[in-house]
Write a protein that holds these residues in place. Structure first.
Motif, short mmCIF file in Angstrom:
data_model
loop_
_atom_site.label_atom_id
_atom_site.label_comp_id
_atom_site.label_asym_id
_atom_site.label_seq_id
_atom_site.Cartn_x
_atom_site.Cartn_y
_atom_site.Cartn_z
N GLN A 1 0.85 -1.20 0.00
CA GLN A 1 0.00 0.00 0.00
C GLN A 1 0.88 1.24 0.00
OE1 GLN A 1 -3.01 -0.56 3.30
NE2 GLN A 1 -4.28 0.22 1.65
N PHE A 2 0.56 2.17 -0.86
CA PHE A 2 1.33 3.39 -1.03
C PHE A 2 1.25 4.27 0.20
CE2 PHE A 2 3.23 6.83 -3.34
CZ PHE A 2 2.54 7.98 -2.98
N ILE A 3 2.44 4.71 0.67
CA ILE A 3 2.47 5.61 1.82
C ILE A 3 2.85 7.03 1.36
CG2 ILE A 3 3.33 6.03 4.15
CD1 ILE A 3 4.29 3.15 4.27
N PHE A 4 4.03 7.15 0.73
CA PHE A 4 4.54 8.45 0.29
C PHE A 4 5.32 8.30 -1.01
CE2 PHE A 4 3.86 11.19 3.85
CZ PHE A 4 4.10 10.48 5.01
N GLN A 5 5.41 9.41 -1.75
CA GLN A 5 6.44 9.53 -2.77
C GLN A 5 7.11 10.89 -2.63
OE1 GLN A 5 6.44 10.21 -7.31
NE2 GLN A 5 6.58 7.98 -7.13
N TYR A 6 8.42 10.86 -2.73
CA TYR A 6 9.22 12.08 -2.72
C TYR A 6 9.97 12.19 -4.05
CZ TYR A 6 8.41 13.46 2.05
OH TYR A 6 7.82 13.90 3.21
N TYR A 7 10.02 13.40 -4.57
CA TYR A 7 10.76 13.68 -5.79
C TYR A 7 11.50 14.99 -5.60
CZ TYR A 7 11.83 14.90 -10.61
OH TYR A 7 12.48 15.27 -11.76
N GLU A 8 12.78 14.98 -5.84
CA GLU A 8 13.60 16.18 -5.67
C GLU A 8 13.37 16.81 -4.29
OE1 GLU A 8 16.08 17.18 -7.19
OE2 GLU A 8 15.91 17.03 -9.37
N LYS A 9 13.31 15.96 -3.29
CA LYS A 9 13.22 16.36 -1.89
C LYS A 9 11.87 16.94 -1.48
CE LYS A 9 16.86 17.96 -3.35
NZ LYS A 9 17.95 18.88 -3.73
N GLU A 10 10.90 16.93 -2.40
CA GLU A 10 9.57 17.43 -2.08
C GLU A 10 8.58 16.27 -2.03
OE1 GLU A 10 10.71 21.27 -1.56
OE2 GLU A 10 8.63 20.61 -1.43
N GLU A 11 7.63 16.33 -1.12
CA GLU A 11 6.58 15.31 -1.07
C GLU A 11 5.66 15.50 -2.26
OE1 GLU A 11 4.45 14.52 2.71
OE2 GLU A 11 2.64 14.60 1.49
N ARG A 12 5.52 14.45 -3.06
CA ARG A 12 4.67 14.54 -4.25
C ARG A 12 3.28 13.98 -3.96
NH1 ARG A 12 7.08 11.86 -9.43
NH2 ARG A 12 7.42 13.90 -10.32
N GLY A 13 3.24 13.00 -3.10
CA GLY A 13 1.94 12.40 -2.81
C GLY A 13 1.97 11.60 -1.53
N ARG A 14 0.78 11.41 -0.98
CA ARG A 14 0.65 10.70 0.28
C ARG A 14 -0.55 9.78 0.19
NH1 ARG A 14 1.74 12.69 5.90
NH2 ARG A 14 0.76 11.16 7.25
N GLY A 15 -0.39 8.57 0.71
CA GLY A 15 -1.50 7.63 0.73
C GLY A 15 -2.35 7.84 1.96
N ASN A 16 -3.29 6.92 2.16
CA ASN A 16 -4.24 7.04 3.26
C ASN A 16 -3.64 6.49 4.55
OD1 ASN A 16 -6.63 7.54 4.59
ND2 ASN A 16 -7.57 5.61 3.96
N PHE A 17 -2.69 7.20 5.10
CA PHE A 17 -2.04 6.81 6.34
C PHE A 17 -2.12 7.97 7.33
CE2 PHE A 17 0.05 2.70 5.87
CZ PHE A 17 -0.14 2.47 4.52
N PRO A 18 -2.18 7.64 8.64
CA PRO A 18 -2.30 8.72 9.64
C PRO A 18 -1.04 9.57 9.72
CG PRO A 18 -1.98 6.59 10.70
CD PRO A 18 -2.19 6.30 9.25
N ASP A 19 -1.19 10.69 10.43
CA ASP A 19 -0.07 11.64 10.57
C ASP A 19 1.09 11.07 11.36
OD1 ASP A 19 -2.22 14.58 10.83
OD2 ASP A 19 -1.50 13.41 9.12
N ARG A 20 0.88 9.91 11.99
CA ARG A 20 2.00 9.27 12.70
C ARG A 20 3.11 8.88 11.73
NH1 ARG A 20 1.44 4.59 14.36
NH2 ARG A 20 -0.43 3.90 13.23
N PHE A 21 2.76 8.77 10.46
CA PHE A 21 3.72 8.43 9.43
C PHE A 21 4.25 9.71 8.80
CE2 PHE A 21 3.26 3.79 8.80
CZ PHE A 21 2.17 3.55 9.62
N SER A 22 5.55 9.83 8.73
CA SER A 22 6.16 10.97 8.06
C SER A 22 7.42 10.51 7.35
CB SER A 22 6.49 12.08 9.06
OG SER A 22 7.46 11.62 10.00
N ALA A 23 7.87 11.31 6.42
CA ALA A 23 9.07 10.94 5.68
C ALA A 23 9.80 12.19 5.22
CB ALA A 23 8.71 10.05 4.47
#
Lengths: 112, 112
Positions: A44-66
């Motif tokens: 299940q998708f959590i995050f994607q980062y591109y060039e150090k910026e968050e591009r997208g976030r999946g349906n996960f609580p704020d306890r998850f960060s990257a």
């Protein structure tokens, strides 16, 4: 060339603790994605980062960060761990994020 | 949200037999990926299909995309024990070209 590397390979934590997982992408890849795979399920998708910026976030609580660092490596942080966070955490990299992603072998996180 | 249903959930075949795994999407497919996973390990990219009717082959594995049926099939000819593993289909979500949604996987066992 080295593939996607993740550390640690295994980790045991207790409820309420915090954990940091690390990922080094394939050389030249600027995008890193994180996925959670629970036993018997697809990733299940959590995050994607591109060039150090968050591009997208999946349906996960704020306890998850990257975050993604200038060398394009990435860290996934999970706070206030719950038993349900027990899973295989997969990191994937690609050139810009839209090409086929190459996966690491994952970090197996067990919560007691 | 997009859902991918894979069938069968598991498959046991005798070495040398042909087999087919199907992946059906609940929404329009903009791109379909096939990955293979050994238990507890990372995903290995097999093929990507983008156009309706597209068919790709790699060694003894062939994948097809039927855009109208919102379905893809993966066919293995003359299976070998090395083909054993979990086969996962992943699709690009319509609203983003980087987020992969995965099916639950098909567990393939090949008996020598």
């Amino acid at each position: 060339d080295a593939g996607v590397t993740q550390s640690p390979t295994h980790l045991i934590k207790t409820r309420g603790q915090q954990v940091t997982l690390r990922c080094s992408p394939i050389s030249g890849h600027k995008s890193v994605s994180w996925y959670q795979q629970v036993l018997g399920q697809g990733p299940q998708f959590i995050f994607q980062y591109y060039e150090k910026e968050e591009r997208g976030r999946g349906n996960f609580p704020d306890r998850f960060s990257a975050r993604q660092f200038p060398n394009y490596s990435s860290e996934l942080n999970v706070n206030a761990l719950l038993l349900g966070d027990s899973a295989l955490y997969l990191c994937a990299s690609s050139l810009t994020g839209v090409e086929p992603q190459h996966f690491g072998d994952g970090t197996r996180l067990s919560i007691l | 949200s997009q859902e991918l249903e894979q069938s069968p959930q598991s498959l046991i075949v005798q070495e040398g037999k042909n087999l087919t795994i199907n992946c059906t999407s609940s929404k329009t497919l903009y791109g379909l990926y096939w990955y293979k996973q050994k238990y507890g390990e990372g995903l290995i990219f097999l093929m990507m299909l983008q156009k309706g009717g597209e068919e790709k082959s790699h060694e003894k594995i062939t994948a097809k995309l039927d855009e109208k049926k919102q379905q893809s099939s993966l066919h293995i000819t003359a299976s070998q024990p090395s083909h054993a593993g979990i086969y996962l289909c992943g699709a690009i979500s319509g609203g983003s070209n980087y987020k992969l949604t995965f099916g639950k996987g098909t567990l393939l066992t090949v008996n020598p």
